[in-house]
Write an enzyme that holds these catalytic residues in place. Structure first.
Site, PDB file in Angstrom:
ATOM      1  N   HIS A 164       0.827  -1.224   0.000  1.00 47.33           N
ATOM      2  CA  HIS A 164       0.000   0.000   0.000  1.00 47.33           C
ATOM      3  C   HIS A 164       0.854   1.263   0.000  1.00 47.33           C
ATOM      4  O   HIS A 164       0.350   2.342  -0.288  1.00 47.33           O
ATOM      5  CB  HIS A 164      -0.934  -0.003   1.218  1.00 47.33           C
ATOM      6  CG  HIS A 164      -2.025  -1.024   1.115  1.00 47.33           C
ATOM      7  ND1 HIS A 164      -3.325  -0.706   0.804  1.00 47.33           N
ATOM      8  CD2 HIS A 164      -2.003  -2.377   1.238  1.00 47.33           C
ATOM      9  CE1 HIS A 164      -4.055  -1.809   0.765  1.00 47.33           C
ATOM     10  NE2 HIS A 164      -3.278  -2.836   1.033  1.00 47.33           N
ATOM     11  N   ASP A 198       3.531   9.575  -0.422  1.00 46.55           N
ATOM     12  CA  ASP A 198       2.356   8.749  -0.129  1.00 46.55           C
ATOM     13  C   ASP A 198       2.215   7.687  -1.209  1.00 46.55           C
ATOM     14  O   ASP A 198       2.385   7.986  -2.398  1.00 46.55           O
ATOM     15  CB  ASP A 198       1.092   9.631  -0.113  1.00 46.55           C
ATOM     16  CG  ASP A 198       0.095   9.205   0.952  1.00 46.55           C
ATOM     17  OD1 ASP A 198       0.028   8.006   1.256  1.00 46.55           O
ATOM     18  OD2 ASP A 198      -0.619  10.080   1.471  1.00 46.55           O
TER      19      ASP A 198
HETATM   20  C1  GDG Z   1      -2.098   3.655   3.296  1.00 48.83           C
HETATM   21  C2  GDG Z   1      -1.077   4.371   2.390  1.00 48.83           C
HETATM   22  C3  GDG Z   1      -2.776   4.353   0.550  1.00 48.83           C
HETATM   23  C4  GDG Z   1      -8.757   9.590   8.056  1.00 48.83           C
HETATM   24  N1  GDG Z   1      -9.162  10.208   9.170  1.00 48.83           N
HETATM   25  C5  GDG Z   1     -10.281   9.594   9.556  1.00 48.83           C
HETATM   26  C6  GDG Z   1     -10.557   8.565   8.659  1.00 48.83           C
HETATM   27  N2  GDG Z   1      -9.610   8.595   7.749  1.00 48.83           N
HETATM   28  C7  GDG Z   1      -9.585   7.697   6.592  1.00 48.83           C
HETATM   29  C8  GDG Z   1      -9.597   8.444   5.296  1.00 48.83           C
HETATM   30  C9  GDG Z   1      -9.017   7.415   4.339  1.00 48.83           C
HETATM   31  C10 GDG Z   1      -8.046   6.671   5.250  1.00 48.83           C
HETATM   32  O1  GDG Z   1      -8.407   6.942   6.597  1.00 48.83           O
HETATM   33  C11 GDG Z   1      -6.625   7.161   5.045  1.00 48.83           C
HETATM   34  O2  GDG Z   1      -6.152   6.627   3.848  1.00 48.83           O
HETATM   35  P1  GDG Z   1      -4.917   7.258   3.070  1.00 48.83           P
HETATM   36  O3  GDG Z   1      -4.851   6.573   1.758  1.00 48.83           O
HETATM   37  O4  GDG Z   1      -5.127   8.720   2.957  1.00 48.83           O
HETATM   38  O5  GDG Z   1      -3.627   7.022   3.965  1.00 48.83           O
HETATM   39  P2  GDG Z   1      -2.965   5.815   4.872  1.00 48.83           P
HETATM   40  O6  GDG Z   1      -3.746   5.555   6.090  1.00 48.83           O
HETATM   41  O7  GDG Z   1      -1.560   6.231   5.085  1.00 48.83           O
HETATM   42  O8  GDG Z   1      -3.042   4.514   3.924  1.00 48.83           O
HETATM   43  C12 GDG Z   1      -1.798   5.224   1.349  1.00 48.83           C
HETATM   44  C13 GDG Z   1      -3.659   3.548   1.473  1.00 48.83           C
HETATM   45  O9  GDG Z   1      -2.907   2.799   2.434  1.00 48.83           O
HETATM   46  C14 GDG Z   1      -4.541   2.564   0.691  1.00 48.83           C
HETATM   47  O10 GDG Z   1      -3.786   1.712  -0.102  1.00 48.83           O
HETATM   48  O11 GDG Z   1      -3.589   5.205  -0.245  1.00 48.83           O
HETATM   49  O12 GDG Z   1      -0.864   5.825   0.468  1.00 48.83           O
HETATM   50  O13 GDG Z   1      -0.193   5.162   3.171  1.00 48.83           O
HETATM   51  O14 GDG Z   1      -9.979   6.509   3.900  1.00 48.83           O
HETATM   52  O15 GDG Z   1     -10.916   8.852   4.995  1.00 48.83           O
HETATM   53  N3  GDG Z   1     -11.598   7.732   8.741  1.00 48.83           N
HETATM   54  C15 GDG Z   1     -12.459   7.938   9.788  1.00 48.83           C
HETATM   55  N4  GDG Z   1     -12.243   8.923  10.725  1.00 48.83           N
HETATM   56  C16 GDG Z   1     -11.176   9.777  10.639  1.00 48.83           C
HETATM   57  O16 GDG Z   1     -11.027  10.688  11.472  1.00 48.83           O
HETATM   58  N5  GDG Z   1     -13.535   7.134   9.900  1.00 48.83           N
END
Ligand code: GDG
Length: 466
Positions: A155, A364
């Site tokens: 990821h 990222d």
């Molecule tokens: C890894 C990789 C890759 C955030 N705050 C809250 C919340 N979130 C959710 C967001 C989003 C998820 O968490 C974060 O996903 P990201 O992709 O932005 O980042 P990582 O956690 O670092 O994920 C990344 C991902 O895996 C998938 O392959 O895209 O590059 O680092 O869905 O909305 N969700 C809730 N409350 C929050 O306060 N419920």
């Protein structure tokens, strides 16, 4: 169809409180669509050797969880996974402190995962392992005699070989990855870096002209499978959330000011320090924005047991305090900085209400928030996405305002351009971004990966080309 078995460090059991994190969002979609077994850590710590897996059935998904020994978890998770692999794979070598004890614990926890998973496997299962915590798991399963198709999806970014080589155990990690039948990445850059690592460890003859990798008698595939979002579900959530009391109250409290929103797990890779600096610069150089806009930064705490995270948290608190002290008024707080977790429905409501989505990680793998922000918009009056060139998402989302997050002047300029963008251009960009999101949504992501893993020739061709 064979049963799907997903394995990840953490899993998302409905009865437990949802935590922020992109991996769980993606795996949950695959598990819901196809059903099967989801194996991972329960989130609970014990002293000593953990018991057999505990099963929780929530049809069509069976969750199998194991506890972990407290000391092992500290070394494996806070240690090797998050203080060695995470920074290295995100190009943060400054804070790298390699410890053999941590690596050995990482190996032991992966061996434990294999021991506890093997008794639960059925003869025709297809196994899908997720992310950097579990790189050696495939090899451990092979050693236990598992000869089924096993896939791995990373990821996070895969670093350039010259960065990867900083890790004393880089060759072991590459060899472990080579034990899978399919290794998937978010972008072509990650795939190329992996191929360079294979060449470095095994020599150029390992790379076959058709894109496959041959190591001795074994052949494996590597491909690009950019993760996406469930566009329709997010749109529905965002529309409904407009009527949510908290969203309405928040919008009323802005007194007509423009809303810029950031939603990130509190992590140094997400570029929050740089984002706050650029916002400060915007208020400095474009004073007409003072008292006319608010940055709502939602940043739930994560990995609080890793030292670098505590340091960054202090830096952000100081920065937000300084900006609010310097520019704030009795009735205006320039940054609303919140370290709490909100339900996703509310996040989508905030995103739909915002004029600008600020997604500016300094590195990222993909970044799902960028895609969620676009999905949440009203197509008739959409907000503008300001996106880092260093996020995997920038490779697909070329109609966002793309900016290098380290360039404070350029980022301030991008924010200014976003708040001033005329409706026609906003609609045009949003429509183009939405098309990208729909073409490559979350369902396409898991279908393409699993079709390739299970040998569908059409999917294989597209994975190799991607
Ligand atoms: C890894 C990789 C890759 C955030 N705050 C809250 C919340 N979130 C959710 C967001 C989003 C998820 O968490 C974060 O996903 P990201 O992709 O932005 O980042 P990582 O956690 O670092 O994920 C990344 C991902 O895996 C998938 O392959 O895209 O590059 O680092 O869905 O909305 N969700 C809730 N409350 C929050 O306060 N419920």
């Amino acid at each position: 169809m064979s049963r799907l078995v997903c394995v990840s460090n953490r899993l998302s059991i409905p009865r437990k409180e949802a935590s922020a994190g992109g991996l769980a969002v993606g795996v949950l979609a695959a598990m819901r669509a196809r059903g099967g077994l989801w194996f991972g850590w329960s989130g609970d710590l014990v002293e000593g050797e953990p018991a057999e897996a505990e099963l929780t059935i929530r049809s069509p998904v069976t969750y199998a969880t194991i506890d972990l020994d407290r000391g092992e978890h500290e070394l494996y998770y806070a240690g090797f996974a998050n203080a060695v692999l995470w920074p290295t794979f995100h190009y943060f070598l400054n804070d790298l402190r390699y410890s053999e004890a941590q690596y050995l614990a990482y190996e032991r926890v992966n061996a434990l995962f294999a021991r506890r998973l093997v008794p639960l496997l059925k003869p025709d299962d297809v196994i899908w392992v997720h992310d950097y915590h579990l790189i050696p798991l495939g090899q451990r399963l092979r050693e236990a005699g598992v000869d089924r198709r096993i896939g791995f999806f990373l990821h996070i970014p895969f670093p350039h070989i010259e960065v990867l080589r900083s890790l004393p155990v880089y060759a072991e990690l590459v060899r472990d990855l080579a034990a899978y039948d399919l290794v998937g990445f978010q972008t072509a850059a990650d795939l190329n870096a992996f191929r360079a690592a294979i060449e470095h460890v095994y020599g150029p003859e390992a790379l076959e002209p058709d894109g496959r990798i041959r190591i001795g008698a074994r052949r494996l595939q590597a491909g690009v499978f950019p993760i996406g979002v469930d566009v329709d579900a997010l749109q529905a959530l965002a529309i409904e959330a407009q009527h949510h009391e908290t969203v309405k109250r928040t919008m009323t409290s802005l007194l007509g000011r423009k809303l810029l929103i950031g939603v990130d797990r509190l992590d140094y890779s997400k570029g929050l320090v740089e984002r706050f600096q650029a916002y400060e610069r915007l208020l400095e150089t474009h004073p007409e924005n003072r008292n006319r806009m608010t940055l709502l930064q939602i940043a739930p705490l994560s990995r609080t047991d890793v030292r670098a995270y505590a340091q960054m948290r202090r830096a952000l608190e100081q920065s937000a305090g300084r900006i609010n002290g310097r520019f704030g008024e009795a009735d205006w707080t320039p940054i609303r900085y919140l370290n709490r977790n909100y339900p996703q429905s509310l996040l989508m409501g905030f995103c739909r209400a915002a004029q600008v989505g600020v997604v500016t990680p300094v590195r990222d793998g993909m970044n799902l928030v960028a895609k969620e922000f676009v999905a949440a918009q009203d197509p008739a009056d959409p907000g503008v996405l300001v996106l880092s060139t260093l996020a995997g998402a920038a490779r697909e989302m070329t109609n966002a305002i793309l900016v290098n997050p380290y360039d404070a002047k350029a980022l301030a300029h991008a924010l200014q351009a976003a708040v001033r963008m005329p409706l026609g251009e906003r609609r045009q960009r949003h429509q183009a971004l939405l098309e990208v999101l729909r073409r490559n949504d979350i369902h396409a992501w898991h279908r393409r990966f699993l079709d390739t893993l299970e040998g569908d020739p059409a999917a294989q061709a597209s994975a190799v080309r991607a």
